[in-house]
Design a protein around this motif. Structure first.
Motif, PDB file in Angstrom:
ATOM      1  N   UNK A 180       0.832  -1.201   0.000  1.00 34.09           N
ATOM      2  CA  UNK A 180       0.000   0.000   0.000  1.00 34.09           C
ATOM      3  C   UNK A 180       0.871   1.258   0.000  1.00 34.09           C
ATOM      4  N   UNK A 181       1.890   1.255   0.864  1.00 32.77           N
ATOM      5  CA  UNK A 181       2.787   2.406   0.929  1.00 32.77           C
ATOM      6  C   UNK A 181       3.559   2.585  -0.374  1.00 32.77           C
ATOM      7  N   UNK A 182       4.038   1.472  -0.940  1.00 35.02           N
ATOM      8  CA  UNK A 182       4.781   1.549  -2.202  1.00 35.02           C
ATOM      9  C   UNK A 182       3.874   2.018  -3.333  1.00 35.02           C
ATOM     10  N   UNK A 183       2.647   1.519  -3.333  1.00 32.22           N
ATOM     11  CA  UNK A 183       1.685   1.906  -4.362  1.00 32.22           C
ATOM     12  C   UNK A 183       1.386   3.394  -4.297  1.00 32.22           C
ATOM     13  N   UNK A 184       1.201   3.904  -3.094  1.00 33.36           N
ATOM     14  CA  UNK A 184       0.929   5.342  -2.924  1.00 33.36           C
ATOM     15  C   UNK A 184       2.088   6.173  -3.455  1.00 33.36           C
ATOM     16  N   UNK A 185       3.306   5.747  -3.134  1.00 35.07           N
ATOM     17  CA  UNK A 185       4.484   6.464  -3.614  1.00 35.07           C
ATOM     18  C   UNK A 185       4.558   6.493  -5.129  1.00 35.07           C
ATOM     19  N   UNK A 234      -7.778   7.345 -10.311  1.00 33.66           N
ATOM     20  CA  UNK A 234      -6.395   7.678  -9.954  1.00 33.66           C
ATOM     21  C   UNK A 234      -5.745   8.683 -10.908  1.00 33.66           C
ATOM     22  N   UNK A 235      -6.118   8.670 -12.182  1.00 30.66           N
ATOM     23  CA  UNK A 235      -5.381   9.482 -13.159  1.00 30.66           C
ATOM     24  C   UNK A 235      -6.261  10.384 -14.016  1.00 30.66           C
ATOM     25  N   UNK A 257     -12.094   0.701 -15.954  1.00 28.36           N
ATOM     26  CA  UNK A 257     -12.339   2.107 -16.316  1.00 28.36           C
ATOM     27  C   UNK A 257     -12.460   2.994 -15.073  1.00 28.36           C
ATOM     28  N   UNK A 258     -13.140   2.500 -14.078  1.00 29.05           N
ATOM     29  CA  UNK A 258     -13.317   3.263 -12.844  1.00 29.05           C
ATOM     30  C   UNK A 258     -11.986   3.482 -12.130  1.00 29.05           C
TER      31      UNK A 258
END
Length: 414
Positions: free
Chosen positions: A21-26, A315-316, A309-310
């Motif tokens: 989770x932390x790596x993904x957020x980064x 996120x982007x 798609x959601x």
């Protein structure tokens, strides 16, 4: 045994969830900050070095865990040989990185590759220590190391974003890992059972013997890495960094889930190795892994496909819309790999590594051939198609081979 296996797996899994989770957020912060082309270049640098980074664990991690689990009384000798071999092989890795990256890249890319490659080489020194900690069941130390590393990486990324740092700043991210591993290395000096990690003697003769014994593991690791990274390299060279960025954007919602399979098999592999000659226990462990991992993989792939798609919109917004078709192909990678993991680890525990080596070498050639034809026509989507086709062939081949071995063993038992 079932409860203990699930408990061990849950411990690894719980720690891995926090880390992922932390790596993904980064990474999300980094992807939103960098232009798609620069993020593609960043991914290319990492993946190019990863082709050589199978040396970063000496190619020996599974070998160390297997030997330590089966010969707990010889763990100090195993470590001394592994660490000596690691020093030797890390030097070879650095030479290969410099020798191959210079003529195949621009001067600027060579600089980036050299910096990031150096951090990987330094990290490699600590690989035998991590393997010993895993084999001895020190999940707590691995957990704290991973959490501290993830937090430090996020802080480093956020600082770069706040300062509006240039692209080159983020290449130094690998040295955060070096610092955290060094702190863990120092901590072991206060642990009575790990004093030999600091006080081992260089064993040159033993290191060559260890390299020979772990050679198949090294080749298997190299084949796996090249097979998994070649898509990015070919995309960069054939189309460019922007397409790499879209391909990598798709993987960011797929590969992070691989920690589930990795954590589960990290917990179970020492027991597979220990009971490799006890067929009833061995099958029980393998079936447990197949049942849980296979089910999780299918659920994950289906859920992610339906929510594609959601997910990207959330996120982007529309920055990575071109990643969605790639994502909808690659998402089935999870189902396939989650089923393949218990089978491949069972083959390793049964010392059937030669088959896995040949299988991966064949798939490298096939993957390159398919990429060669599919990438010019379909770009990142073509690379994804090549990956899934190869994964299906790998899984089918491994299942057939395992059935042959299992049936043969059953006849011997009877």
């Amino acid at each position: 045994m079932r409860k203990q296996l699930l408990k061990d797996s849950a411990t690894y899994l719980g720690g891995s969830i926090i880390v992922q989770i932390l790596s993904f957020i980064g990474m999300i912060f980094l992807m939103r900050f960098l232009p798609v082309s620069e993020y593609g270049k960043y991914t290319y640098i990492i993946e190019f070095i990863s082709i050589f980074a199978f040396f970063s664990d000496g190619g020996f991690t599974q070998h160390i865990i297997k030997e330590s689990s089966q010969n707990p009384g010889s763990i100090e000798k195993i470590y001394a040989k592994a660490q000596s071999a690691q020093l030797l092989i890390s030097g070879i890795m650095l030479a290969l990185i410099l020798f191959i990256s210079y003529p195949t890249n621009s001067i600027q890319d060579f600089y980036y590759l050299s910096i990031f490659g150096l951090s990987v080489v330094i990290n490699a020194y600590f690989a035998p220590m991590l393997a010993i900690l895993i084999a001895s069941g020190r999940k707590d130390l691995i957990f704290f190391k991973d959490v501290v590393l993830s937090i430090a990486r996020i802080l480093f990324i956020l600082l770069g974003i706040y300062l509006k740092a240039p692209f080159a700043y983020f290449i130094y991210l690998g040295f955060i890992n070096c610092i955290v591993l060094f702190l863990l290395f120092l901590y072991t000096r206060y642990q009575e059972e790990y004093k030999y990690i600091l006080n081992y003697k260089i064993n040159i003769a033993g290191s060559f013997a260890f390299i020979r014994n772990g050679f198949l593991f090294t080749i298997l690791m190299a084949a796996n890495v090249i097979y998994n990274k070649i898509d990015i390299i070919m995309l960069e060279k054939m189309i460019g960094s922007t397409e790499v960025g879209y391909y990598s954007g798709a993987t960011k919602f797929i590969y992070p889930f691989m920690f589930i399979s990795g954590a589960f098999m990290t917990a179970i592999f020492p027991k597979l190795a220990k009971h490799s000659e006890e067929m009833d226990k061995f099958r029980s462990i393998q079936n447990l892994a197949l049942y849980y991992l296979g089910g999780i993989g299918i659920v994950l792939s289906t859920s992610l496909y339906l929510g594609a798609d959601l997910i990207f919109q959330l996120f982007f917004v529309d920055k990575y819309d071109d990643s969605i078709p790639v994502f909808k192909i690659l998402v089935w990678y999870l189902s396939i790999v989650f089923i393949y993991g218990p089978i491949s680890n069972s083959l390793v525990a049964k010392n059937k590594i030669v088959f896995l080596v040949y299988l991966n070498l064949i798939m490298i050639v096939l993957n390159i051939a398919m990429n060669f034809f599919l990438i010019p026509a379909y770009g990142a989507k073509g690379a994804a198609m090549a990956t899934i086709i190869c994964e299906i062939l790998i899984l089918g081949s491994a299942i057939i081979y395992w059935k042959i071995i299992d049936n043969g063993q059953l006849k011997v038992d009877n």
